[in-house]
Design a protein around this motif. Structure first.
Motif, PDB file in Angstrom:
ATOM      1  N   ALA A   1      51.487   5.464 101.134  1.00 60.30           N
ATOM      2  CA  ALA A   1      51.111   4.461 100.138  1.00 60.30           C
ATOM      3  C   ALA A   1      49.591   4.299 100.070  1.00 60.30           C
ATOM      4  O   ALA A   1      49.024   4.147  98.983  1.00 60.30           O
ATOM      5  CB  ALA A   1      51.774   3.124 100.457  1.00 60.30           C
ATOM      6  N   LEU A   2      48.929   4.367 101.217  1.00 59.77           N
ATOM      7  CA  LEU A   2      47.472   4.248 101.216  1.00 59.77           C
ATOM      8  C   LEU A   2      46.819   5.468 100.569  1.00 59.77           C
ATOM      9  O   LEU A   2      45.811   5.341  99.861  1.00 59.77           O
ATOM     10  CB  LEU A   2      46.949   4.034 102.633  1.00 59.77           C
ATOM     11  CG  LEU A   2      47.285   2.650 103.203  1.00 59.77           C
ATOM     12  CD1 LEU A   2      46.917   2.565 104.672  1.00 59.77           C
ATOM     13  CD2 LEU A   2      46.583   1.566 102.415  1.00 59.77           C
ATOM     14  N   HIS A   3      47.389   6.645 100.774  1.00 62.35           N
ATOM     15  CA  HIS A   3      46.872   7.833 100.082  1.00 62.35           C
ATOM     16  C   HIS A   3      47.058   7.701  98.578  1.00 62.35           C
ATOM     17  O   HIS A   3      46.172   8.084  97.804  1.00 62.35           O
ATOM     18  CB  HIS A   3      47.563   9.102 100.591  1.00 62.35           C
ATOM     19  CG  HIS A   3      47.070   9.543 101.927  1.00 62.35           C
ATOM     20  ND1 HIS A   3      45.764   9.900 102.163  1.00 62.35           N
ATOM     21  CD2 HIS A   3      47.702   9.681 103.105  1.00 62.35           C
ATOM     22  CE1 HIS A   3      45.616  10.240 103.427  1.00 62.35           C
ATOM     23  NE2 HIS A   3      46.782  10.104 104.020  1.00 62.35           N
ATOM     24  N   SER A   4      48.183   7.157  98.151  1.00 66.74           N
ATOM     25  CA  SER A   4      48.410   6.932  96.722  1.00 66.74           C
ATOM     26  C   SER A   4      47.350   5.996  96.157  1.00 66.74           C
ATOM     27  O   SER A   4      46.861   6.205  95.045  1.00 66.74           O
ATOM     28  CB  SER A   4      49.801   6.348  96.481  1.00 66.74           C
ATOM     29  OG  SER A   4      50.786   7.296  96.783  1.00 66.74           O
ATOM     30  N   ALA A   5      47.006   4.972  96.924  1.00 64.51           N
ATOM     31  CA  ALA A   5      45.958   4.039  96.475  1.00 64.51           C
ATOM     32  C   ALA A   5      44.625   4.769  96.334  1.00 64.51           C
ATOM     33  O   ALA A   5      43.894   4.559  95.359  1.00 64.51           O
ATOM     34  CB  ALA A   5      45.839   2.871  97.447  1.00 64.51           C
ATOM     35  N   LEU A   6      44.294   5.621  97.304  1.00 64.75           N
ATOM     36  CA  LEU A   6      43.056   6.409  97.206  1.00 64.75           C
ATOM     37  C   LEU A   6      43.054   7.275  95.953  1.00 64.75           C
ATOM     38  O   LEU A   6      42.045   7.366  95.246  1.00 64.75           O
ATOM     39  CB  LEU A   6      42.880   7.307  98.438  1.00 64.75           C
ATOM     40  CG  LEU A   6      42.182   6.740  99.650  1.00 64.75           C
ATOM     41  CD1 LEU A   6      42.137   7.783 100.765  1.00 64.75           C
ATOM     42  CD2 LEU A   6      40.782   6.273  99.323  1.00 64.75           C
TER      43      LEU A   6
END
Length: 193
Positions: free
Chosen positions: A88-93
């Motif tokens: 999910a954090l990679h998606s945000a990036l």
């Protein structure tokens, strides 16, 4: 007990790899990736806890004194981020427009944030990780063989300021400070540092 057994299997494999001077194969990396650290497993370090007697002796015989001390001291902070959170954090990036660059995973554990990085981002990035626990960091080096993994506290690295394009991870939280003279005047707790 299953988590502990997976940790012990990963440590045994790591020691075999290091003794033979080779890097892990893809199949061996699957075993190493099951290492979850010692958070919530403090019983395995209690020589008087009969429920963990077998595991205590096996682990004590497997680790050096320094590795054992480090593992035992990590029982309060060694909780690894679930892959779904890292993804999910990679998606945000990605939504912020990040496509690659110098990427830091501080306090990396075995590197779940590297492992869940989208392929398109990974191929355009140089990966840098920092892990205080030597055993855990050595496993991370076997899992992410092209990453630059430092086995020390972040305060002991020599990365220049403004070197990283992204820092992603799940750092330790606590009301204790890090002794880093570059930032001592800011008086940060570990998580803010």
């Amino acid at each position: 007990k299953e988590r502990c057994a997976n940790n012990i299997a990963a440590i045994k494999l790591l020691k075999e790899l290091e003794a033979s001077g080779r890097t892990a194969s893809a199949d061996e990396q699957e075993i190493l990736a099951k290492y979850v650290g010692w958070g919530g497993l403090s019983g395995v370090f209690d020589e008087h806890d009969s429920a963990w007697n077998k595991e205590y002796h096996e682990l004590k015989g497997l680790l050096t004194e320094e590795e054992y001390r480090s593992a035992r001291s990590s029982t309060l902070t060694s909780y690894y981020t679930p892959p779904i959170v890292a993804k999910a954090l990679h998606s945000a990036l990605e939504r912020m427009g990040f496509a690659g660059g110098n990427v830091l995973e501080p306090a990396m554990g075995i590197g779940h944030f590297f492992g869940t990085m989208p392929d398109s981002m990974r191929k355009n990035s140089r990966l840098y990780g920092v892990e205080l626990d030597s055993l855990t960091g050595r496993i991370a080096k076997q899992l992410y063989q092209s990453a630059a993994v430092s086995l020390c506290g972040y305060e002991d690295t020599d990365y220049p300021d403004n070197f990283f394009d992204a820092a992603i991870g799940n750092v330790p939280f606590g009301q204790y400070k890090v002794a880093d003279r570059r930032y001592a005047k800011l008086n940060y707790s570990i998580h803010d540092y």
